[in-house]
Design a protein around this motif. Structure first.
Motif, PDB file in Angstrom:
ATOM      1  N   ILE A 193       9.669 -14.878  21.408  1.00 24.85           N
ATOM      2  CA  ILE A 193      11.049 -14.863  21.883  1.00 24.85           C
ATOM      3  C   ILE A 193      11.220 -15.893  22.999  1.00 24.85           C
ATOM      4  O   ILE A 193      10.501 -15.900  23.968  1.00 24.85           O
ATOM      5  N   GLN A 194      12.218 -16.760  22.853  1.00 21.71           N
ATOM      6  CA  GLN A 194      12.431 -17.804  23.859  1.00 21.71           C
ATOM      7  C   GLN A 194      13.800 -17.689  24.513  1.00 21.71           C
ATOM      8  O   GLN A 194      14.181 -18.538  25.296  1.00 21.71           O
ATOM      9  N   GLN A 195      14.563 -16.700  24.180  1.00 17.35           N
ATOM     10  CA  GLN A 195      15.893 -16.597  24.780  1.00 17.35           C
ATOM     11  C   GLN A 195      16.368 -15.162  24.812  1.00 17.35           C
ATOM     12  O   GLN A 195      15.929 -14.319  24.052  1.00 17.35           O
ATOM     13  N   ARG A 196      17.281 -14.890  25.764  1.00 17.38           N
ATOM     14  CA  ARG A 196      17.878 -13.565  25.838  1.00 17.38           C
ATOM     15  C   ARG A 196      18.879 -13.416  24.700  1.00 17.38           C
ATOM     16  O   ARG A 196      19.479 -14.394  24.265  1.00 17.38           O
ATOM     17  N   PRO A 197      19.090 -12.184  24.200  1.00 14.87           N
ATOM     18  CA  PRO A 197      20.078 -11.995  23.130  1.00 14.87           C
ATOM     19  C   PRO A 197      21.461 -12.468  23.578  1.00 14.87           C
ATOM     20  O   PRO A 197      21.833 -12.334  24.734  1.00 14.87           O
ATOM     21  N   ILE A 198      22.208 -13.025  22.640  1.00 13.34           N
ATOM     22  CA  ILE A 198      23.559 -13.507  22.942  1.00 13.34           C
ATOM     23  C   ILE A 198      24.511 -12.320  22.973  1.00 13.34           C
ATOM     24  O   ILE A 198      24.519 -11.492  22.070  1.00 13.34           O
ATOM     25  N   ASP A 199      25.300 -12.241  24.014  1.00 14.85           N
ATOM     26  CA  ASP A 199      26.277 -11.164  24.176  1.00 14.85           C
ATOM     27  C   ASP A 199      27.629 -11.688  23.699  1.00 14.85           C
ATOM     28  O   ASP A 199      28.344 -12.377  24.423  1.00 14.85           O
ATOM     29  N   TRP A 200      28.008 -11.324  22.483  1.00 13.30           N
ATOM     30  CA  TRP A 200      29.223 -11.877  21.884  1.00 13.30           C
ATOM     31  C   TRP A 200      30.498 -11.334  22.510  1.00 13.30           C
ATOM     32  O   TRP A 200      31.574 -11.901  22.317  1.00 13.30           O
ATOM     33  N   SER A 201      30.390 -10.248  23.277  1.00 13.63           N
ATOM     34  CA  SER A 201      31.591  -9.741  23.946  1.00 13.63           C
ATOM     35  C   SER A 201      32.063 -10.700  25.038  1.00 13.63           C
ATOM     36  O   SER A 201      33.189 -10.600  25.522  1.00 13.63           O
ATOM     37  N   ARG A 202      31.192 -11.642  25.432  1.00  7.10           N
ATOM     38  CA  ARG A 202      31.554 -12.598  26.478  1.00  7.10           C
ATOM     39  C   ARG A 202      32.333 -13.796  25.934  1.00  7.10           C
ATOM     40  O   ARG A 202      32.879 -14.586  26.698  1.00  7.10           O
ATOM     41  N   GLN A 203      32.394 -13.944  24.602  1.00  2.35           N
ATOM     42  CA  GLN A 203      33.045 -15.134  24.054  1.00  2.35           C
ATOM     43  C   GLN A 203      34.521 -15.210  24.430  1.00  2.35           C
ATOM     44  O   GLN A 203      35.010 -16.247  24.899  1.00  2.35           O
ATOM     45  N   ALA A 204      35.247 -14.117  24.234  1.00  5.49           N
ATOM     46  CA  ALA A 204      36.692 -14.122  24.516  1.00  5.49           C
ATOM     47  C   ALA A 204      37.005 -14.461  25.968  1.00  5.49           C
ATOM     48  O   ALA A 204      37.850 -15.332  26.240  1.00  5.49           O
ATOM     49  N   PRO A 205      36.338 -13.817  26.964  1.00  7.34           N
ATOM     50  CA  PRO A 205      36.600 -14.204  28.356  1.00  7.34           C
ATOM     51  C   PRO A 205      36.286 -15.668  28.647  1.00  7.34           C
ATOM     52  O   PRO A 205      37.015 -16.320  29.398  1.00  7.34           O
ATOM     53  N   LEU A 206      35.206 -16.201  28.047  1.00  2.00           N
ATOM     54  CA  LEU A 206      34.858 -17.614  28.274  1.00  2.00           C
ATOM     55  C   LEU A 206      35.922 -18.537  27.688  1.00  2.00           C
ATOM     56  O   LEU A 206      36.289 -19.547  28.297  1.00  2.00           O
ATOM     57  N   VAL A 207      36.415 -18.189  26.505  1.00  2.00           N
ATOM     58  CA  VAL A 207      37.456 -19.008  25.867  1.00  2.00           C
ATOM     59  C   VAL A 207      38.728 -18.982  26.718  1.00  2.00           C
ATOM     60  O   VAL A 207      39.362 -20.016  26.955  1.00  2.00           O
ATOM     61  N   GLN A 208      39.114 -17.792  27.196  1.00  2.00           N
ATOM     62  CA  GLN A 208      40.313 -17.694  28.036  1.00  2.00           C
ATOM     63  C   GLN A 208      40.136 -18.464  29.336  1.00  2.00           C
ATOM     64  O   GLN A 208      41.082 -19.051  29.852  1.00  2.00           O
ATOM     65  N   TYR A 209      38.915 -18.472  29.873  1.00  2.00           N
ATOM     66  CA  TYR A 209      38.634 -19.235  31.087  1.00  2.00           C
ATOM     67  C   TYR A 209      38.851 -20.726  30.839  1.00  2.00           C
ATOM     68  O   TYR A 209      39.527 -21.411  31.620  1.00  2.00           O
ATOM     69  N   LEU A 210      38.306 -21.246  29.742  1.00  2.00           N
ATOM     70  CA  LEU A 210      38.437 -22.677  29.436  1.00  2.00           C
ATOM     71  C   LEU A 210      39.894 -23.061  29.169  1.00  2.00           C
ATOM     72  O   LEU A 210      40.349 -24.127  29.568  1.00  2.00           O
ATOM     73  N   ALA A 211      40.609 -22.171  28.485  1.00  2.18           N
ATOM     74  CA  ALA A 211      41.972 -22.495  28.079  1.00  2.18           C
ATOM     75  C   ALA A 211      42.995 -22.314  29.203  1.00  2.18           C
ATOM     76  O   ALA A 211      43.938 -23.094  29.313  1.00  2.18           O
ATOM     77  N   ALA A 212      42.796 -21.294  30.036  1.00  2.00           N
ATOM     78  CA  ALA A 212      43.826 -20.942  31.018  1.00  2.00           C
ATOM     79  C   ALA A 212      43.567 -21.501  32.411  1.00  2.00           C
ATOM     80  O   ALA A 212      44.479 -21.571  33.223  1.00  2.00           O
ATOM     81  N   ARG A 213      42.323 -21.886  32.698  1.00  2.00           N
ATOM     82  CA  ARG A 213      41.976 -22.398  34.031  1.00  2.00           C
ATOM     83  C   ARG A 213      42.002 -23.917  34.028  1.00  2.00           C
ATOM     84  O   ARG A 213      41.168 -24.563  33.409  1.00  2.00           O
ATOM     85  N   LYS A 214      42.941 -24.497  34.767  1.00  2.00           N
ATOM     86  CA  LYS A 214      43.020 -25.962  34.808  1.00  2.00           C
ATOM     87  C   LYS A 214      41.758 -26.565  35.438  1.00  2.00           C
ATOM     88  O   LYS A 214      41.311 -27.637  35.049  1.00  2.00           O
ATOM     89  N   ASN A 215      41.177 -25.890  36.438  1.00  2.00           N
ATOM     90  CA  ASN A 215      40.003 -26.439  37.124  1.00  2.00           C
ATOM     91  C   ASN A 215      38.714 -25.790  36.627  1.00  2.00           C
ATOM     92  O   ASN A 215      37.818 -25.495  37.391  1.00  2.00           O
ATOM     93  N   HIS A 216      38.639 -25.557  35.298  1.00  2.00           N
ATOM     94  CA  HIS A 216      37.431 -24.954  34.724  1.00  2.00           C
ATOM     95  C   HIS A 216      36.265 -25.943  34.781  1.00  2.00           C
ATOM     96  O   HIS A 216      36.456 -27.156  34.832  1.00  2.00           O
ATOM     97  N   LYS A 217      35.056 -25.395  34.763  1.00  2.00           N
ATOM     98  CA  LYS A 217      33.866 -26.249  34.827  1.00  2.00           C
ATOM     99  C   LYS A 217      32.660 -25.498  34.283  1.00  2.00           C
ATOM    100  O   LYS A 217      32.361 -24.395  34.733  1.00  2.00           O
ATOM    101  N   PHE A 218      31.966 -26.095  33.316  1.00  2.00           N
ATOM    102  CA  PHE A 218      30.696 -25.575  32.826  1.00  2.00           C
ATOM    103  C   PHE A 218      29.578 -26.487  33.317  1.00  2.00           C
ATOM    104  O   PHE A 218      29.723 -27.721  33.281  1.00  2.00           O
ATOM    105  N   PRO A 219      28.467 -25.931  33.759  1.00  2.00           N
ATOM    106  CA  PRO A 219      27.314 -26.773  34.118  1.00  2.00           C
ATOM    107  C   PRO A 219      26.753 -27.464  32.873  1.00  2.00           C
ATOM    108  O   PRO A 219      27.035 -27.063  31.732  1.00  2.00           O
ATOM    109  N   ALA A 220      25.935 -28.481  33.107  1.00  2.00           N
ATOM    110  CA  ALA A 220      25.295 -29.189  31.992  1.00  2.00           C
ATOM    111  C   ALA A 220      24.403 -28.231  31.212  1.00  2.00           C
ATOM    112  O   ALA A 220      23.879 -27.254  31.749  1.00  2.00           O
TER     113      ALA A 220
END
Length: 532
Positions: free
Chosen positions: A97-124
């Motif tokens: 195992i090389q990664q933690r399980p993906i939590d798909w319940s987080r997808q919707a909040p992340l999408v809303q963050y990218l779409a609704a926040r003008k000053n959004h930022k994801f790290p590299a």
């Protein structure tokens, strides 16, 4: 003579600038020629700890379409579940195992963050470049000792030192997997799907479909998102760092260990912020902003010369011998539970979303209301003692070293419960804060907040666990209801009956209820205290 020398200097400077500009134009033309190719990315080569990497940037659209989840790496395919994009852990796969399980319940909040926040930022993000031959033991790229004769990264330097160049990311030759940034990838993929189809299915943690969707229409209505702005998002760029799945000279097992090690190191080094640290930095959450302001400006809490600090800025707990009065985390909770009754729209629309920063005028109003609360708290007899006494003796239980008064007002859990009760009474029931504190001062003078470890206390079994002899955080909601009750905020007879039963259950030890006189009584004999 002087003019001639001056003219000569000017000519030389002009020639130098013209040559420099021409060189820049040539470089721009060359780069444009190279970068026109979709299968190459301009990168800078880096090296750290013996591992080479290539740093560049790609559009969100490219990132969503070209990068796969790390769980899909062929090295892990044996237990890969394509339905959830996760590795199923069992005795055979646990070591890989090389990664933690993906939590798909987080997808919707992340999408809303990218779409609704003008000053959004994801790290590299950190990705791995793999090639088909890696998983073919008979491929010519493996020598007789099962070592790779080449790397899975194909880099063409453009400078003499080999530090800047082009990385081959041709879809025909390489497959790319997100080693660090699984949830960022999930969020960006969701954003692209939302933009293309107008809606996005919400998921539970394990990727089973929820019963709702995010729609572009919702974003426009709730966040006033401009449709043209939404369409521009796929062209935004995110930083990306590439490493190879296999280095030249490595065996397949060595490569797997190296990639796995890098993943672990990346996650270990990225220590999460404490809630207190988040409260210090948060510029979007109105409750955090108000809490910080009161923490540094109110006389009860502010830092003063020749006085021990009153606020713990990092930890969420207060030790028995600590001289602080509260924590920043508790102040934020107090702010949210008190002001949340007046400003419910300060909270995000759903759990997991980053709240929208309130207007400055509202923040000022919130600060004024919270200051009014602390002005009244500071005048409670228990807090007036702080003028000549430190907090430990007021907080500690009598049986702890040094002894103490076991006063609930010096415990963050009770401070939060009190703030929530007062917020309900002031903003929902419309009671005067002055009249409320007149009652609380009398209650405090009569010892209502002290001695929580004794059966005579209303807080025995509620905020104090008589079995474990410690504060009971789980009693916070019951403490809130009891405060509302004694301050005259519960008139409904059914509500009172339920509260009496809850209090009796809280005071039950080994199936026996403890009355306010310290004697065992029948459960129904435990009554409610008088209303103040």
């Amino acid at each position: 003579m002087r003019d001639t020398a001056s003219d000569l200097t000017a000519d030389i400077a002009r020639e130098y600038l013209e040559r420099e500009n021409k060189e820049k134009e040539v470089l721009a033309l060359l780069l444009e020629k190279f970068l026109e190719k979709k299968d190459q990315i301009l990168v800078q080569k880096t090296e750290m700890g013996g591992s080479e990497a290539y740093v560049g940037s790609v559009t969100l659209e490219w990132f969503a379409g070209r990068v796969h989840f790390a769980s899909g790496l062929p090295l892990l395919q044996k237990k890969y579940n394509p339905e959830t994009d996760n590795i199923e852990i069992d005795a055979d796969s646990i070591d890989e195992i090389q990664q933690r399980p993906i939590d798909w319940s987080r997808q919707a909040p992340l999408v809303q963050y990218l779409a609704a926040r003008k000053n959004h930022k994801f790290p590299a993000v950190l990705v791995v470049i793999n090639q088909p031959w890696v998983d073919n033991p008979k491929a010519s790229e493996w020598d007789s000792e099962e070592r790779a004769t080449k790397s899975t990264t194909d880099f063409t330097p453009l400078d003499k030192d080999g530090k800047v160049g082009l990385l081959n990311v041709s879809e025909e030759n390489v497959t790319i997997y997100a080693l660090d940034g699984q949830h960022r990838l999930m969020g960006v993929q969701g954003l692209i799907e939302l933009i293309k189809t107008g809606k996005l299915q919400r998921y539970k943690k394990d990727k089973t479909a929820d019963d709702s969707f995010i729609t572009v229409a919702d974003l426009i209505e709730q966040y006033q998102v401009d449709p043209a702005y939404l369409q521009s998002l796929p062209k935004e760029k995110i930083g990306i760092e590439f490493i190879c799945a296999v280095n030249a000279g490595e065996t397949r097992n060595q490569a797997r260990r190296r990639v796995r090690s890098i993943f672990v190191h990346v996650n270990l080094m990225a220590a999460p912020l404490t809630k207190g640290q988040l409260a210090q930095l948060n510029e979007d959450d109105g409750f955090s902003i108000v809490a910080r302001k009161i923490a540094v400006t109110h006389p009860l809490l502010e830092q003063r010369p020749n006085r021990n600090p009153r606020v713990n800025w990092n930890s969420g707990t207060v030790a028995a011998n600590s001289t602080v009065l509260t924590t920043l985390q508790a102040l934020q909770d107090m702010s949210e539970r008190y002001l949340g009754q007046k400003f419910p729209h300060w909270k995000p629309l759903e759990k997991g979303l980053i709240p929208m920063r309130p207007e400055d005028e509202e923040i000022e109003e919130g600060i004024e209301e919270f200051k009014k609360l602390f002005d009244n708290l500071a005048n409670l007899p228990s807090y007036k003692i702080l003028e000549h006494e430190d907090t430990p003796i007021l907080r500690r239980f009598s049986f702890e070293k040094g002894g103490g008064e076991a006063n609930i007002l010096f415990r963050p859990v009770a401070q939060v419960a009190l703030a929530q009760a007062l917020g309900f009474l002031v903003f929902k029931k419309g009671l005067s804060i002055t009249s409320i504190f007149k009652k609380l001062r009398k209650f405090d003078q009569q010892g209502g907040f002290t001695g929580m470890e004794y059966p005579q206390s209303l807080w025995y079994g509620v905020l104090y666990d008589p079995n474990k002899k410690r504060v009971q955080v789980s009693g916070k909601e019951l403490a809130t209801k009891l405060l509302i009750y004694i301050l005259g905020g519960i008139e409904d007879s059914m509500e009172r009956a339920e509260l009496r039963k809850a209090l009796a259950n809280a005071r039950t030890v080994e199936n026996k209820a403890i009355g306010f006189d310290g004697e065992f009584v029948e459960l129904k004999e435990v009554g409610l205290p008088p209303v103040l």
